[in-house]
Design an enzyme around this catalytic site. Structure first.
Site, PDB file in Angstrom:
ATOM      1  N   ASN A  36      -3.358  16.975 -25.902  1.00  0.00           N
ATOM      2  CA  ASN A  36      -3.055  18.379 -26.284  1.00  0.00           C
ATOM      3  C   ASN A  36      -4.275  19.289 -25.589  1.00  0.00           C
ATOM      4  O   ASN A  36      -5.562  18.901 -26.017  1.00  0.00           O
ATOM      5  CB  ASN A  36      -3.277  18.423 -27.856  1.00  0.00           C
ATOM      6  CG  ASN A  36      -3.334  19.757 -28.490  1.00  0.00           C
ATOM      7  OD1 ASN A  36      -3.022  20.612 -27.410  1.00  0.00           O
ATOM      8  ND2 ASN A  36      -3.490  19.769 -29.670  1.00  0.00           N
ATOM      9  N   TRP A  37      -3.833  19.934 -24.702  1.00  0.00           N
ATOM     10  CA  TRP A  37      -4.827  20.584 -23.791  1.00  0.00           C
ATOM     11  C   TRP A  37      -5.500  21.931 -24.584  1.00  0.00           C
ATOM     12  O   TRP A  37      -6.230  22.633 -24.015  1.00  0.00           O
ATOM     13  CB  TRP A  37      -4.241  21.093 -22.448  1.00  0.00           C
ATOM     14  CG  TRP A  37      -4.312  20.010 -21.609  1.00  0.00           C
ATOM     15  CD1 TRP A  37      -4.478  18.651 -21.701  1.00  0.00           C
ATOM     16  CD2 TRP A  37      -3.841  19.874 -20.072  1.00  0.00           C
ATOM     17  NE1 TRP A  37      -4.201  17.842 -20.512  1.00  0.00           N
ATOM     18  CE2 TRP A  37      -3.811  18.786 -19.657  1.00  0.00           C
ATOM     19  CE3 TRP A  37      -3.401  20.990 -19.257  1.00  0.00           C
ATOM     20  CZ2 TRP A  37      -3.559  18.393 -18.095  1.00  0.00           C
ATOM     21  CZ3 TRP A  37      -3.059  21.010 -17.806  1.00  0.00           C
ATOM     22  CH2 TRP A  37      -3.049  19.615 -17.705  1.00  0.00           C
ATOM     23  N   LYS A  38      -4.606  22.094 -25.806  1.00  0.00           N
ATOM     24  CA  LYS A  38      -5.039  23.327 -26.472  1.00  0.00           C
ATOM     25  C   LYS A  38      -5.017  24.699 -25.590  1.00  0.00           C
ATOM     26  O   LYS A  38      -4.392  24.792 -24.583  1.00  0.00           O
ATOM     27  CB  LYS A  38      -6.278  22.995 -27.125  1.00  0.00           C
ATOM     28  CG  LYS A  38      -6.146  21.789 -28.158  1.00  0.00           C
ATOM     29  CD  LYS A  38      -7.527  21.443 -29.000  1.00  0.00           C
ATOM     30  CE  LYS A  38      -7.228  20.282 -29.916  1.00  0.00           C
ATOM     31  NZ  LYS A  38      -8.073  20.084 -30.748  1.00  0.00           N
ATOM     32  N   GLY A  79     -12.679  17.455 -32.740  1.00  0.00           N
ATOM     33  CA  GLY A  79     -13.676  17.901 -31.865  1.00  0.00           C
ATOM     34  C   GLY A  79     -15.062  17.515 -32.360  1.00  0.00           C
ATOM     35  O   GLY A  79     -16.009  18.601 -31.894  1.00  0.00           O
ATOM     36  N   SER A 119     -11.026  13.004 -31.928  1.00  0.00           N
ATOM     37  CA  SER A 119     -12.107  12.720 -31.456  1.00  0.00           C
ATOM     38  C   SER A 119     -11.878  11.028 -30.828  1.00  0.00           C
ATOM     39  O   SER A 119     -12.855  10.120 -30.935  1.00  0.00           O
ATOM     40  CB  SER A 119     -13.511  12.376 -32.127  1.00  0.00           C
ATOM     41  OG  SER A 119     -14.010  13.966 -32.633  1.00  0.00           O
ATOM     42  N   HIS A 126      -0.263  21.755 -36.211  1.00  0.00           N
ATOM     43  CA  HIS A 126      -1.649  21.414 -35.745  1.00  0.00           C
ATOM     44  C   HIS A 126      -2.583  22.330 -36.723  1.00  0.00           C
ATOM     45  O   HIS A 126      -2.303  23.334 -37.089  1.00  0.00           O
ATOM     46  CB  HIS A 126      -2.167  21.820 -34.532  1.00  0.00           C
ATOM     47  CG  HIS A 126      -3.226  20.988 -34.079  1.00  0.00           C
ATOM     48  ND1 HIS A 126      -4.326  21.563 -34.493  1.00  0.00           N
ATOM     49  CD2 HIS A 126      -3.356  19.936 -33.255  1.00  0.00           C
ATOM     50  CE1 HIS A 126      -5.300  20.700 -33.867  1.00  0.00           C
ATOM     51  NE2 HIS A 126      -4.854  19.821 -32.989  1.00  0.00           N
ATOM     52  N   GLU A 167      -5.383  23.680 -36.309  1.00  0.00           N
ATOM     53  CA  GLU A 167      -5.860  24.757 -35.576  1.00  0.00           C
ATOM     54  C   GLU A 167      -4.767  26.121 -35.837  1.00  0.00           C
ATOM     55  O   GLU A 167      -5.029  27.202 -35.570  1.00  0.00           O
ATOM     56  CB  GLU A 167      -6.268  24.627 -34.325  1.00  0.00           C
ATOM     57  CG  GLU A 167      -7.324  23.833 -33.977  1.00  0.00           C
ATOM     58  CD  GLU A 167      -7.694  23.038 -33.022  1.00  0.00           C
ATOM     59  OE1 GLU A 167      -6.723  23.079 -31.829  1.00  0.00           O
ATOM     60  OE2 GLU A 167      -8.532  22.015 -33.027  1.00  0.00           O
ATOM     61  N   GLU A 202      -4.068  13.787 -38.292  1.00  0.00           N
ATOM     62  CA  GLU A 202      -5.434  14.280 -37.766  1.00  0.00           C
ATOM     63  C   GLU A 202      -6.306  14.782 -38.749  1.00  0.00           C
ATOM     64  O   GLU A 202      -6.176  15.949 -39.060  1.00  0.00           O
ATOM     65  CB  GLU A 202      -5.203  15.198 -36.755  1.00  0.00           C
ATOM     66  CG  GLU A 202      -4.251  14.978 -35.601  1.00  0.00           C
ATOM     67  CD  GLU A 202      -4.432  15.871 -34.416  1.00  0.00           C
ATOM     68  OE1 GLU A 202      -4.787  15.304 -33.203  1.00  0.00           O
ATOM     69  OE2 GLU A 202      -4.147  17.242 -34.483  1.00  0.00           O
ATOM     70  N   GLY A 216      -7.355  15.432 -27.760  1.00  0.00           N
ATOM     71  CA  GLY A 216      -7.603  16.905 -27.405  1.00  0.00           C
ATOM     72  C   GLY A 216      -8.694  16.835 -26.098  1.00  0.00           C
ATOM     73  O   GLY A 216      -8.214  16.443 -25.024  1.00  0.00           O
ATOM     74  N   GLY A 217      -9.946  17.020 -26.564  1.00  0.00           N
ATOM     75  CA  GLY A 217     -11.033  17.246 -25.291  1.00  0.00           C
ATOM     76  C   GLY A 217     -10.921  15.872 -24.321  1.00  0.00           C
ATOM     77  O   GLY A 217     -11.057  16.399 -22.978  1.00  0.00           O
TER      78      GLY A 217
HETATM   79  P1  13P Z   1     -10.144  16.074 -30.172  1.00  0.00           P
HETATM   80  O1  13P Z   1      -9.588  14.649 -29.418  1.00  0.00           O
HETATM   81  O2  13P Z   1     -11.025  17.283 -29.203  1.00  0.00           O
HETATM   82  O3  13P Z   1     -11.017  15.703 -31.437  1.00  0.00           O
HETATM   83  O4  13P Z   1      -8.699  16.861 -30.546  1.00  0.00           O
HETATM   84  C1  13P Z   1      -7.929  16.161 -31.365  1.00  0.00           C
HETATM   85  C2  13P Z   1      -6.617  17.134 -31.769  1.00  0.00           C
HETATM   86  O5  13P Z   1      -6.791  18.170 -32.219  1.00  0.00           O
HETATM   87  C3  13P Z   1      -5.539  16.751 -31.013  1.00  0.00           C
HETATM   88  O6  13P Z   1      -4.667  17.583 -31.406  1.00  0.00           O
END
Ligand code: 13P
Length: 253
Positions: free
Chosen positions: A10-12, A170, A210, A93, A95, A164, A231-232
């Site tokens: 997920n590149w956000k 993150g 993470s 999500h 976020e 999640e 994510g990251g």
């Molecule tokens: P991180 O891997 O950066 O913690 O993000 C997880 C996430 O929200 C994937 O959707």
């Protein structure tokens, strides 16, 4: 694991066309790990370009509007992302729930519109640290899922759940294997009750928060973990592929 492990990046809100080289590298390398299903969800602006690069990996979106076309300035609906080349969409999500006030009802409407447009859906759920510390994590997460699950058609075939925990996103913190397993088992029971055991078996339950190359093998070896939403660590081909390798090895173990 009934299905191939599913590793989704997920590149956000990251990525310009300069990121296409990472997508290309992920795609080419994924061809060596056919036991793993690999996908990325870039921002809307890159969906079509990544789709054109991708021979092996799946391409998806990170959200969609639940409506059909019309006067919704700035919004993008499910058939538009499908037209751009997306095969799935991440919905619910944390976020989006926190940053955009998305309710379970809205997420349910988005899921139904996405399924109608022929997309697969990754439904995200997860609790805050406060909720976990109060001992309410399981009931909170199951309520999120119950309220959003699609009930029409044959949704289980095109559904993935991503657990999640918000406090693990993150932050560099991950849930323990025991906590992940317990939550995933509860989610599986809910899916069994909703769709029946046979249909439920097709639904993979991913873990997100993470996930990195060094912790991926342990997380992916946890019972009921069908993959990871990353994510990251999905923003660089090198780290993302480190997780894909971990998934491939957990399949062989
Ligand atoms: P991180 O891997 O950066 O913690 O993000 C997880 C996430 O929200 C994937 O959707």
């Amino acid at each position: 694991m009934a299905e191939r492990p599913y590793i989704v990046g997920n590149w956000k809100m990251n990525g310009t066309r300069a990121m296409l080289s990472e997508a290309r590298a992920i795609d080419r390398a994924a061809q060596r790990y056919m036991k793993v299903e690999v996908a990325v969800a870039p921002p809307y602006t890159l969906i079509h370009a990544v789709h054109k690069e991708a021979e092996q990996i799946g391409v998806g979106a990170q959200d969609c509007h639940p409506g059909v076309e019309g006067a919704h300035t700035g919004d993008i609906n499910a058939s538009m992302i499908a037209d751009a080349g997306a095969k799935f969409v991440i919905l619910g999500h944390s976020e989006r729930r926190q940053g955009h006030g998305e309710s379970n009802e809205l997420i349910n409407a988005k899921i139904e519109s996405a399924l109608e447009a022929g997309l697969r859906v990754i439904l995200c759920c997860g609790e805050t640290l406060e909720t976990r510390d109060a001992g309410d994590a399981e009931s909170f997460v199951l309520n999120q899922i119950k309220a959003a699950l699609p009930l029409f058609g044959e949704p289980a075939e095109r559904l993935t759940i991503a657990y999640e925990p918000i406090w693990a996103i993150g932050t560099g913190r991950t849930a323990t294997s025991e906590d992940i397993e317990a939550m995933h088992r509860s989610i599986r029971e809910l899916l069994n009750e909703t769709y029946g055991e046979e249909a439920s078996a097709a639904v993979r339950i991913l873990y997100g928060g993470s996930v990195k190359p060094d912790n991926a093998p342990e997380i992916l070896a946890t019972p009921e973990v069908g993959g990871a939403l990353v994510g990251g660590a999905s923003l660089s081909a090198e780290t993302f592929l480190g997780i894909v390798v971990g998934a491939s090895e957990s399949e062989e173990a």
